[in-house]
Design an enzyme around this catalytic site. Structure first.
Site, PDB file in Angstrom:
ATOM      1  N   ASP A  60      -3.226  -1.486  -2.759  1.00  0.00           N
ATOM      2  CA  ASP A  60      -4.363  -2.065  -2.221  1.00  0.00           C
ATOM      3  C   ASP A  60      -5.615  -1.585  -2.692  1.00  0.00           C
ATOM      4  O   ASP A  60      -6.940  -1.966  -2.829  1.00  0.00           O
ATOM      5  CB  ASP A  60      -4.479  -1.452  -0.514  1.00  0.00           C
ATOM      6  CG  ASP A  60      -4.166  -0.189  -0.059  1.00  0.00           C
ATOM      7  OD1 ASP A  60      -3.897   0.471  -1.316  1.00  0.00           O
ATOM      8  OD2 ASP A  60      -4.329   0.378   0.735  1.00  0.00           O
TER       9      ASP A  60
ATOM     10  N   ARG B  79       8.267   6.483  -2.661  1.00  0.00           N
ATOM     11  CA  ARG B  79       8.570   6.946  -1.094  1.00  0.00           C
ATOM     12  C   ARG B  79       7.626   6.201  -0.169  1.00  0.00           C
ATOM     13  O   ARG B  79       6.499   5.769  -0.689  1.00  0.00           O
ATOM     14  CB  ARG B  79       8.119   8.551  -1.204  1.00  0.00           C
ATOM     15  CG  ARG B  79       6.731   8.777  -1.597  1.00  0.00           C
ATOM     16  CD  ARG B  79       6.337  10.232  -1.903  1.00  0.00           C
ATOM     17  NE  ARG B  79       4.941  10.068  -2.372  1.00  0.00           N
ATOM     18  CZ  ARG B  79       4.661   9.965  -3.647  1.00  0.00           C
ATOM     19  NH1 ARG B  79       5.393   9.486  -4.579  1.00  0.00           N
ATOM     20  NH2 ARG B  79       3.410   9.861  -4.049  1.00  0.00           N
TER      21      ARG B  79
ATOM     22  N   SER C  58       0.783  -1.109   0.086  1.00  0.00           N
ATOM     23  CA  SER C  58      -0.097   0.052   0.248  1.00  0.00           C
ATOM     24  C   SER C  58       0.955   1.285   0.013  1.00  0.00           C
ATOM     25  O   SER C  58       0.607   1.965   0.820  1.00  0.00           O
ATOM     26  CB  SER C  58      -0.816   0.052   1.172  1.00  0.00           C
ATOM     27  OG  SER C  58      -1.413  -1.233   1.523  1.00  0.00           O
TER      28      SER C  58
HETATM   29  C1  BGC Z   1      -0.599   5.108  -0.330  1.00  0.00           C
HETATM   30  C2  BGC Z   1      -1.172   4.438  -1.315  1.00  0.00           C
HETATM   31  C3  BGC Z   1      -2.484   3.515  -0.539  1.00  0.00           C
HETATM   32  C4  BGC Z   1      -3.083   4.382   0.643  1.00  0.00           C
HETATM   33  C5  BGC Z   1      -4.202   3.509   1.074  1.00  0.00           C
HETATM   34  C6  BGC Z   1      -1.328   5.817   0.751  1.00  0.00           C
HETATM   35  O1  BGC Z   1      -0.437   6.406   1.864  1.00  0.00           O
HETATM   36  O2  BGC Z   1       0.464   6.083  -0.796  1.00  0.00           O
HETATM   37  O3  BGC Z   1      -0.576   3.571  -2.245  1.00  0.00           O
HETATM   38  O4  BGC Z   1      -3.186   2.985  -1.513  1.00  0.00           O
HETATM   39  O5  BGC Z   1      -2.210   5.053   1.289  1.00  0.00           O
HETATM   40  O6  BGC Z   1      -3.516   2.670   2.105  1.00  0.00           O
END
Ligand code: BGC
Length: 434
Positions: free
Chosen positions: A167, A108, A93
Site C-alpha cells: 500500500d 508474516r 498491505s
Molecule cells: C504492514 C505493511 C503495511 C502497513 C500499512 C504493516 O502492518 O507490515 O506492509 O504497509 O502495515 O498498511
C-alpha cells in the site's frame, strides 16, 4: 527493506482500465480505475469489511472470500463479456518477498491477521486457485439452471493478475504521478509504514544483476513497522509490553504497535484501566466495558483530541456511550491530557520514520504522500508530526517547513492500478518482469 520491482515513478502516459484488490487490515476493497494519458482518472470502489472469521481462518477461506467479492464487483460493474482480460494488481498491505512484480511470498501477518497457510507461500497462485474454484462452481450452476447471471462466471473471471503491490508503494506512485516532488509514500492507518525510490546500485540485495542498470530507481518498501523488534532502541513502556503480549504476534511490529491506529485505542484503554485500578480515576464507576479488549479505537482519540472549545461536554457523552462511564469534569480534563499524550507520542515516533528515510538519502526537502484513515481523520496528527520533524532536523523557528505531509486519498488502490498499467505496457515492462 523489501525490493518491490516497481521501477521508477509513472510517466503520466498510463492509460486504460485496470483492477485493484486492496487487502488491508480492516477492509477488502475492489476497485476499477480508468486512466487517460497525462490526465485524471476515474475510480469505482466497493468496500467489503473483512469478517473476523476470515481474519483468523484458513488460506482457502480468505481467498474464496476475496474471489467472491471480486466476482460480485465484476458482476455489478461490467455489462457484458469482454474479449480481453483486465489486468489486476493485488494491493497487499503485508510484508512479502518478491522475486518479481507478479509474485509475493508472505513473510508474516501483521495488524492482527492470522490466517493459516499463507505465511511462506506466494499469494498469487493462492488467489488464482480460489478464482478457479469460483469458475468451476458457477459452471455447474450455469449448466443446471441456465441463469443469465452466471454468464460472466462462465467466461472465467476475466482478469489477469499482473502485480503484487504494498500500500505504501501504491501511495507513492499515485502521488508521484501528480507531483514529481513527492519522494515518500506512507500509510498511517490500521498499520504504519513507508516506501521510497532507491538507486539499484545502493541496494545490496540486487546490486550487480546484469539486467538492471545501476542508476535504475527501484521502490523500496521499508516495512519499518518491524523496527526494533529486538527492543533495543525504542523507549517502550509497560503498556507497550501489555499490548505486545496480548497481540496475535508478540515480539513483532514493535514500532507499529506504538504508533498505528490499530493500537492507539488499546494503549489508552490500558492506561485508563490502570489508573482506575489504582484508585486514581473513575472512582465508583463500573469498569465492565473498560475491561473489554478493543472497546476504544483510534476514532475515540481523534474525536477527543480536537482544538474546539466546548469539546469537554462532547467528551462526556462519548465516555458514557462507549465506556458506560460518567467522569467528573476534572477527570475529563485528565483524560483529555492522557489522550494527547498517546497521540503526541505516536506523531513524534511517526516523524522519526519519515526523518530516517530523508536522512538516509540526504534530502533536506521532501513531500510525503500519506494515505490511511487515521491520518485523514485525526486532525492534530499532521501538525504534530511536522513539528516533530522540525525538532529532529533542528530547523530554526519561523523557517518554512521543508518536509511536508499531504493526504493522498485512495493512494494505495489507485497506485496499484497504475502499477498494473506499468506492468502491462510501457518501456519498463521488461524490467518489471525480472
Ligand atoms: C504492514 C505493511 C503495511 C502497513 C500499512 C504493516 O502492518 O507490515 O506492509 O504497509 O502495515 O498498511
Amino acid at each position: 527493506m523489501n525490493v518491490t520491482w516497481v521501477m521508477g515513478p509513472p510517466t503520466g502516459e498510463e492509460h486504460g482500465r485496470y483492477l485493484a484488490l486492496d487487502l488491508g487490515g480492516t477492509n477488502l476493497r475492489v476497485c476499477e480505475v480508468s486512466f487517460e494519458a497525462f490526465s485524471d482518472f476515474e475510480v469505482l470502489i466497493n468496500k467489503n469489511p473483512l469478517p473476523e472469521e476470515v481474519k483468523h481462518g484458513t488460506a482457502e477461506e480468505l481467498w474464496d472470500y476475496v474471489a467472491e467479492c471480486l466476482q460480485r464487483f465484476l458482476h455489478e460493474h461490467h455489462t457484458g463479456p469482454s474479449e480481453k482480460k483486465v489486468p489486476l494488481a493485488i494491493a497487499f498491505s503485508y510484508p512479502v518477498t518478491q522475486s518479481s512484480l507478479r509474485s509475493g511470498i508472505l513473510q508474516r501477518w501483521t495488524k492482527g491477521l492470522d490466517v493459516k497457510g499463507v505465511e511462506g507461500h506466494d499469494i498469487v497462485p493462492q488467489l488464482e486457485a480460489a478464482i478457479g474454484r469460483k469458475v468451476g462452481a458457477h459452471l455447474e450452476v450455469f449448466c443446471t439452471r441456465e441463469e443469465p447471471s452466471a454468464l460472466i462466471s462462465l467466461q472465467g473471471l476475466p482478469i489477469d493478475i499482473v502485480a503484487v503491490v504494498n500500500d505504501t508503494v501504491g501511495t507513492l506512485i499515485t502521488a508521484a504521478r501528480q507531483d514529481p516532488e513527492v519522494k515518500i509514500g506512507s500509510i498511517f492507518g490500521t498499520g504504519c509504514n513507508a516506501a521510497y525510490f532507491e538507486e539499484a546500485s545502493r541496494i545490496p540485495k540486487i546490486h550487480g544483476r546484469s539486467n538492471i542498470p545501476d542508476d535504475a530507481l527501484v521502490a523500496i518498501n521499508a516495512e519499518y513497522g518491524a523496527f526494533d523488534d529486538e527492543r533495543k532502541v525504542l523507549p517502550c513502556t509497560r503498556f507497550d509490553d501489555m499490548i505486545d503480549q496480548s497481540s496475535a504476534r508478540p515480539g513483532q511490529q514493535t514500532y507499529e504497535k506504538m504508533v498505528s491506529g490499530l493500537y492507539l485505542g488499546e494503549i489508552l484503554r490500558m492506561v485508563f484501566l490502570d489508573l482506575h485500578e489504582s484508585g486514581a480515576l473513575f472512582q465508583g464507576a463500573d469498569p465492565t466495558l473498560l475491561r473489554q479488549q478493543n472497546v476504544i479505537d483510534a476514532s475515540f482519540l481523534s474525536a477527543i483530541d480536537l482544538d474546539v472549545p466546548g469539546s469537554v461536554q462532547e467528551m462526556g457523552r462519548l465516555f458514557k456511550q462507549k465506556l458506560g462511564i460518567e467522569p467528573s469534569l476534572p477527570e475529563l480534563r485528565i483524560c483529555r491530557q492522557l489522550v494527547e499524550m498517546v497521540g503526541i507520542r505516536a506523531a513524534r515516533l511517526y516523524a522519526c520514520g519519515i526523518a530516517a528515510i530523508c536522512k538516509k538519502n540526504n534530502w533536506s526537502t521532501c513531500r510525503v504522500a500519506v494515505d490511511g484513515a487515521v491520518f485523514e481523520n485525526y486532525t492534530n496528527f499532521r501538525k504534530r508530526t511536522m513539528a516533530a520533524l522540525g525538532e529532529i532536523f533542528d530547523w530554526p523557528p519561523e523557517t518554512e517547513t521543508r518536509i511536508t505531509l499531504q493526504h493522498c486519498k485512495e493512494g494505495s488502490e489507485i497506485g496499484s492500478a497504475l502499477i498494473a498499467a506499468l506492468a502491462s505496457e510501457g518501456p519498463r515492462r521488461h524490467l518489471l518482469q525480472t
